[in-house]
Design an enzyme around this catalytic site. Structure first.
Site, short mmCIF file in Angstrom:
data_model
loop_
_atom_site.label_atom_id
_atom_site.label_comp_id
_atom_site.label_asym_id
_atom_site.label_seq_id
_atom_site.Cartn_x
_atom_site.Cartn_y
_atom_site.Cartn_z
CB VAL A 45 -1.03 0.06 1.18
CG1 VAL A 45 -1.82 1.23 1.17
CG2 VAL A 45 -1.91 -1.10 1.16
CB CYS A 46 3.95 2.24 2.03
SG CYS A 46 3.39 1.97 3.61
CB THR A 47 4.95 0.58 -3.23
OG1 THR A 47 5.99 -0.19 -2.50
CG2 THR A 47 5.44 0.58 -4.77
CG LEU A 50 6.06 7.28 -1.00
CD1 LEU A 50 5.35 6.66 0.18
CD2 LEU A 50 7.59 7.04 -0.77
#
Length: 219
Positions: A45-47, A50
């Site tokens: 999810v973080c990828t 960002l």
């Protein structure tokens, strides 16, 4: 939830980032800043988040807004992760700095600690938090999401525009407002003042109470 919240001044901590060391207040300067944290590098999810920030970077820049990411991994990890983020986002470059916080000290000061998630060593992880910070270094809005839910960038842009308009005019934005829609005039502004402040005119909703407090205009 303890820690900084809306109306508080962001602590002027020195941070180490992918763009070098600096103090938060120096980075913010006279600009609006979006400071957002992520549970960890090389996570799904973080990828995507960002990457979305990279895609929207120009939209934020148009509005005079700086971006600043944060994750508890170190700088070397961030720089390797950025390669994945840029590849996933179709080549959009990560032009904003990402803070490293391996000692988990900064996330505590910025109220970005997840109350439940821990890493394999039992250390606290950042929440999926986002602070919108004004030029006065004060928190104007905060989002807090669980690790399982990614942010909606259109919503981030929407609330940013709402905050910026409200900072310039005595208005607020109604439910489901979108940029370009009418806004509502603050109740602290009487009709005579409203005529001067909003020469484009305004419309008053016809309500059973006949109080005339719901006034719409465009800014």
């Amino acid at each position: 939830m303890p820690g900084i919240t809306i109306g508080d001044t962001v602590p002027n901590v020195e941070v180490e980032t992918t763009h070098g060391k600096f103090k938060l207040h120096d980075y913010i300067g006279d600009s609006w800043t979006i400071l957002f944290s992520h549970p960890g590098d090389f996570t799904p999810v973080c990828t995507t988040e960002l990457g979305a920030m990279a895609k929207y970077a120009e939209e934020f820049s148009k509005r005079g807004v700086k971006l600043l990411g944060l994750s508890c991994d170190d700088i070397a990890s961030h720089k390797e992760w950025i390669k994945d983020v840029e590849a996933y986002s179709g080549g959009h470059k990560v032009t904003y700095p990402i803070i490293a916080d391996p000692k988990r000290e900064i996330i505590k000061q910025l109220n970005m600690v997840d109350p439940d998630e821990k890493d394999s060593s039992g250390n606290p992880l950042p929440s999926r938090a986002l602070h919108m910070i004004g030029p006065d270094k004060m928190v104007k809005l905060s989002f807090l999401y669980p690790a399982t839910t990614g942010r909606n960038m259109d919503e981030v842009v929407r609330v940013l525009e709402s905050l910026q308009k409200a900072s310039k005019h005595k208005i607020a934005t109604p439910a489901n407002w979108k940029p370009g829609d009418p806004v509502v005039i603050s109740p602290s502004v009487d009709n005579d003042q409203a005529k001067q402040m909003f020469p484009q005119g305004f419309e008053t909703a016809d309500l059973p109470s006949k109080k005339g407090y719901l006034r719409f205009t465009k800014v």
